[in-house]
Write a protein that holds these residues in place. Structure first.
Motif, PDB file in Angstrom:
ATOM      1  N   GLY A  81      25.796  42.368  38.893  1.00 21.15           N
ATOM      2  CA  GLY A  81      24.806  41.396  38.431  1.00 21.15           C
ATOM      3  C   GLY A  81      24.952  40.986  36.978  1.00 21.15           C
ATOM      4  O   GLY A  81      24.066  40.329  36.427  1.00 21.15           O
ATOM      5  N   VAL A  82      26.073  41.375  36.333  1.00 21.32           N
ATOM      6  CA  VAL A  82      26.276  40.984  34.933  1.00 21.32           C
ATOM      7  C   VAL A  82      26.717  39.511  34.906  1.00 21.32           C
ATOM      8  O   VAL A  82      27.614  39.132  35.659  1.00 21.32           O
ATOM      9  N   PRO A  83      26.093  38.697  34.060  1.00 18.76           N
ATOM     10  CA  PRO A  83      26.467  37.272  34.019  1.00 18.76           C
ATOM     11  C   PRO A  83      27.778  37.045  33.254  1.00 18.76           C
ATOM     12  O   PRO A  83      27.788  36.566  32.126  1.00 18.76           O
ATOM     13  N   VAL A  84      28.881  37.387  33.894  1.00 18.33           N
ATOM     14  CA  VAL A  84      30.197  37.243  33.273  1.00 18.33           C
ATOM     15  C   VAL A  84      30.579  35.756  33.251  1.00 18.33           C
ATOM     16  O   VAL A  84      30.501  35.087  34.284  1.00 18.33           O
ATOM     17  N   PRO A  85      30.965  35.237  32.070  1.00 14.08           N
ATOM     18  CA  PRO A  85      31.354  33.809  32.027  1.00 14.08           C
ATOM     19  C   PRO A  85      32.508  33.539  32.983  1.00 14.08           C
ATOM     20  O   PRO A  85      33.372  34.392  33.168  1.00 14.08           O
ATOM     21  N   ALA A 145      33.844  45.579  21.710  1.00 10.28           N
ATOM     22  CA  ALA A 145      33.838  44.297  22.438  1.00 10.28           C
ATOM     23  C   ALA A 145      32.733  44.296  23.482  1.00 10.28           C
ATOM     24  O   ALA A 145      32.030  43.302  23.665  1.00 10.28           O
ATOM     25  N   CYS A 146      32.564  45.416  24.186  1.00  9.77           N
ATOM     26  CA  CYS A 146      31.566  45.501  25.248  1.00  9.77           C
ATOM     27  C   CYS A 146      31.414  46.970  25.661  1.00  9.77           C
ATOM     28  O   CYS A 146      32.348  47.543  26.219  1.00  9.77           O
ATOM     29  N   PRO A 147      30.265  47.577  25.401  1.00  6.55           N
ATOM     30  CA  PRO A 147      30.089  48.984  25.764  1.00  6.55           C
ATOM     31  C   PRO A 147      30.332  49.259  27.250  1.00  6.55           C
ATOM     32  O   PRO A 147      30.830  50.324  27.627  1.00  6.55           O
ATOM     33  N   ARG A 148      30.003  48.287  28.116  1.00  4.45           N
ATOM     34  CA  ARG A 148      30.219  48.508  29.550  1.00  4.45           C
ATOM     35  C   ARG A 148      31.710  48.654  29.858  1.00  4.45           C
ATOM     36  O   ARG A 148      32.102  49.388  30.750  1.00  4.45           O
ATOM     37  N   ARG A 149      32.531  47.926  29.113  1.00  6.50           N
ATOM     38  CA  ARG A 149      33.982  48.062  29.315  1.00  6.50           C
ATOM     39  C   ARG A 149      34.426  49.482  28.970  1.00  6.50           C
ATOM     40  O   ARG A 149      35.232  50.076  29.656  1.00  6.50           O
ATOM     41  N   TYR A 150      33.876  50.005  27.886  1.00  4.82           N
ATOM     42  CA  TYR A 150      34.189  51.393  27.514  1.00  4.82           C
ATOM     43  C   TYR A 150      33.765  52.341  28.637  1.00  4.82           C
ATOM     44  O   TYR A 150      34.488  53.272  28.991  1.00  4.82           O
ATOM     45  N   ASN A 156      35.022  35.674  24.900  1.00  3.34           N
ATOM     46  CA  ASN A 156      36.098  36.441  24.268  1.00  3.34           C
ATOM     47  C   ASN A 156      36.275  37.809  24.899  1.00  3.34           C
ATOM     48  O   ASN A 156      37.384  38.240  25.191  1.00  3.34           O
ATOM     49  N   ALA A 157      35.162  38.522  25.092  1.00  5.45           N
ATOM     50  CA  ALA A 157      35.248  39.885  25.604  1.00  5.45           C
ATOM     51  C   ALA A 157      35.707  39.900  27.058  1.00  5.45           C
ATOM     52  O   ALA A 157      36.493  40.757  27.466  1.00  5.45           O
ATOM     53  N   CYS A 158      35.220  38.969  27.855  1.00  3.81           N
ATOM     54  CA  CYS A 158      35.457  39.039  29.301  1.00  3.81           C
ATOM     55  C   CYS A 158      36.792  38.415  29.728  1.00  3.81           C
ATOM     56  O   CYS A 158      37.302  38.744  30.795  1.00  3.81           O
ATOM     57  N   ARG A 159      37.337  37.532  28.884  1.00  2.86           N
ATOM     58  CA  ARG A 159      38.491  36.754  29.315  1.00  2.86           C
ATOM     59  C   ARG A 159      39.607  37.623  29.872  1.00  2.86           C
ATOM     60  O   ARG A 159      40.151  37.371  30.933  1.00  2.86           O
ATOM     61  N   PHE A 160      39.964  38.689  29.144  1.00  2.00           N
ATOM     62  CA  PHE A 160      41.084  39.515  29.591  1.00  2.00           C
ATOM     63  C   PHE A 160      40.630  40.877  30.126  1.00  2.00           C
ATOM     64  O   PHE A 160      41.399  41.823  30.166  1.00  2.00           O
ATOM     65  N   CYS A 161      39.363  40.951  30.524  1.00  2.12           N
ATOM     66  CA  CYS A 161      38.832  42.239  30.985  1.00  2.12           C
ATOM     67  C   CYS A 161      39.131  42.415  32.476  1.00  2.12           C
ATOM     68  O   CYS A 161      38.991  41.495  33.277  1.00  2.12           O
ATOM     69  N   SER A 162      39.518  43.645  32.835  1.00  2.93           N
ATOM     70  CA  SER A 162      39.876  43.929  34.232  1.00  2.93           C
ATOM     71  C   SER A 162      38.669  44.168  35.114  1.00  2.93           C
ATOM     72  O   SER A 162      38.820  44.355  36.316  1.00  2.93           O
ATOM     73  N   TYR A 163      37.487  44.232  34.516  1.00  3.93           N
ATOM     74  CA  TYR A 163      36.324  44.672  35.291  1.00  3.93           C
ATOM     75  C   TYR A 163      35.380  43.539  35.656  1.00  3.93           C
ATOM     76  O   TYR A 163      34.216  43.777  35.986  1.00  3.93           O
ATOM     77  N   LYS A 164      35.879  42.316  35.599  1.00  2.00           N
ATOM     78  CA  LYS A 164      35.001  41.164  35.857  1.00  2.00           C
ATOM     79  C   LYS A 164      34.344  41.252  37.241  1.00  2.00           C
ATOM     80  O   LYS A 164      33.147  41.051  37.374  1.00  2.00           O
ATOM     81  N   ASP A 165      35.149  41.558  38.255  1.00  3.35           N
ATOM     82  CA  ASP A 165      34.587  41.583  39.618  1.00  3.35           C
ATOM     83  C   ASP A 165      33.514  42.656  39.734  1.00  3.35           C
ATOM     84  O   ASP A 165      32.460  42.445  40.348  1.00  3.35           O
ATOM     85  N   LEU A 166      33.814  43.802  39.123  1.00  2.57           N
ATOM     86  CA  LEU A 166      32.860  44.913  39.159  1.00  2.57           C
ATOM     87  C   LEU A 166      31.553  44.515  38.480  1.00  2.57           C
ATOM     88  O   LEU A 166      30.456  44.764  38.995  1.00  2.57           O
ATOM     89  N   CYS A 167      31.671  43.882  37.331  1.00  2.00           N
ATOM     90  CA  CYS A 167      30.478  43.472  36.597  1.00  2.00           C
ATOM     91  C   CYS A 167      29.690  42.433  37.373  1.00  2.00           C
ATOM     92  O   CYS A 167      28.462  42.515  37.458  1.00  2.00           O
ATOM     93  N   ARG A 168      30.401  41.462  37.925  1.00  2.00           N
ATOM     94  CA  ARG A 168      29.681  40.420  38.682  1.00  2.00           C
ATOM     95  C   ARG A 168      28.946  41.055  39.858  1.00  2.00           C
ATOM     96  O   ARG A 168      27.802  40.699  40.155  1.00  2.00           O
ATOM     97  N   PRO A 178      25.337  49.319  27.822  1.00  3.32           N
ATOM     98  CA  PRO A 178      24.993  47.916  28.077  1.00  3.32           C
ATOM     99  C   PRO A 178      26.226  47.017  28.158  1.00  3.32           C
ATOM    100  O   PRO A 178      27.222  47.248  27.464  1.00  3.32           O
ATOM    101  N   ALA A 179      26.141  46.031  29.020  1.00  2.00           N
ATOM    102  CA  ALA A 179      27.190  45.012  29.099  1.00  2.00           C
ATOM    103  C   ALA A 179      26.853  43.916  28.093  1.00  2.00           C
ATOM    104  O   ALA A 179      25.698  43.514  27.978  1.00  2.00           O
ATOM    105  N   THR A 180      27.860  43.471  27.355  1.00  2.00           N
ATOM    106  CA  THR A 180      27.649  42.372  26.401  1.00  2.00           C
ATOM    107  C   THR A 180      28.665  41.271  26.723  1.00  2.00           C
ATOM    108  O   THR A 180      29.644  41.092  25.994  1.00  2.00           O
ATOM    109  N   PRO A 181      28.445  40.572  27.843  1.00  2.00           N
ATOM    110  CA  PRO A 181      29.428  39.575  28.266  1.00  2.00           C
ATOM    111  C   PRO A 181      29.559  38.424  27.273  1.00  2.00           C
ATOM    112  O   PRO A 181      28.569  38.002  26.676  1.00  2.00           O
ATOM    113  N   SER A 182      30.783  37.976  27.089  1.00  2.00           N
ATOM    114  CA  SER A 182      31.053  36.796  26.265  1.00  2.00           C
ATOM    115  C   SER A 182      32.428  36.286  26.684  1.00  2.00           C
ATOM    116  O   SER A 182      33.208  37.028  27.290  1.00  2.00           O
TER     117      SER A 182
END
Ligand code: SF4
Length: 279
Positions: free
Chosen positions: A273-277, A37-42, A258-270, A252-256
């Motif tokens: 500088g990751v453009p999380v939807p 879903a997203c290597p950065r999540r891993y 689908n991938a970001c909707r239920f991800c716990s790391y949104k704040d961290l990614c934002r 790499p982060a691959t924001p989308s």
């Protein structure tokens, strides 16, 4: 040589960094899903091991799994609905720990909701099958194997032997029914369990049954050699990439959506500088 994280969060997006944590020893089906879903999540979940707060859905899933695991540890004739209900109280102590309750901000109303939904699930499950007649070969079966150069590990909810003597992988699902247009994704984790069984037990399951216990519906799929080879190959390809990203110091982060909707790391990614939807 152990890696040392040397970047500063907030300016690190796109920059290689080094990790102080070792690479995980193996790849599980759920971690593979994270990675795909997203290597950065891993990276956050499996390399940096940043704890993910419990959600209501994950806590309910663990709660229900606990009840069914205990039920199937009983001799077959004892697996009655009354005995299943007997495991609800122990599940409260075992699963709804103080930390989980804190994550969920659980009050009495939420607890009653979870107990009510669990009772519905138990009732529906007993309409789906009679566990006294199920020939179970194991529950919460821990299987670890190395396929080629890829170390795999997984815990199967249940492994049955059907009336024809074949192995069947059974996975409990407490969420909603999936879109049937994405069956390949729906069965992906369980198909990797089939790879584990083939390598570890020397026997390939012939079928997968996903029990959507909240709806009382089972989705089934046959296991084929083609699927086994494809899942093993996908896992090996992912493991090679994981090792490379780890050595490069950058997953790499691959924001989308689908991938970001239920991800716990949104704040961290934002913050990185990751453009999380936003949705
Ligand atoms: S929030 Fe999105 S981009 Fe960030 S780790 Fe999660 S899935 Fe990846």
């Amino acid at each position: 040589m152990p890696k040392v994280r040397e970047h500063v969060r907030g300016v690190s997006y796109g920059w290689p960094m080094t990790f102080e944590q070792p690479l995980p020893k193996s790849l599980s089906p759920s971690r593979l899903s994270d990675f795909q879903a997203c290597p950065r999540r891993y990276q956050h979940a499996s390399v940096e091991r940043i704890a993910q707060p419990a959600s209501y859905a994950s806590a309910k899933g663990r709660f229900v799994h606990f009840v069914f695991e205990k039920l199937y540890l009983l001799p077959a004739p004892d697996r009655t609905i009354e005995r299943a209900r007997d495991y609800v109280a122990p599940a409260i102590d075992e699963i709804l720990t103080d930390d989980v309750r804190k994550d969920l901000a659980m009050d009495d109303a939420m607890l009653q909701r979870m107990l009510g939904e669990t009772e519905e699930i138990i009732t529906r499950y007993f309409q789906m099958e009679d566990p006294r007649t199920v020939n179970s070969e194991g529950v919460e079966l821990r299987l670890g194997v190395t396929v080629g150069a890829t170390p795999l590990f997984g815990i199967l909810d249940r492994l049955d032997r059907d009336a024809d003597g074949n192995l069947v992988i059974v996975d409990y699902k407490t969420g909603g029914l999936p879109n049937r247009n994405y069956d390949s994704q729906t069965f992906a984790n369980a198909e990797l369990y089939a790879v584990l069984c083939q390598e570890k037990l020397g026997e390939t399951p012939t079928k997968i049954r996903l029990l959507y216990v909240a709806q009382g519906e089972a989705l089934e799929r046959d296991v084929t050699d083609v699927v086994i080879r494809a899942r093993a190959s996908a896992a090996s390809g992912a493991w090679e990439r994981i090792k490379r990203y780890y050595d490069d110091g950058d997953f790499p982060a691959t924001p989308s959506s689908n991938a970001c909707r239920f991800c716990s790391y949104k704040d961290l990614c934002r913050a990185d500088g990751v453009p999380v939807p936003m949705r």
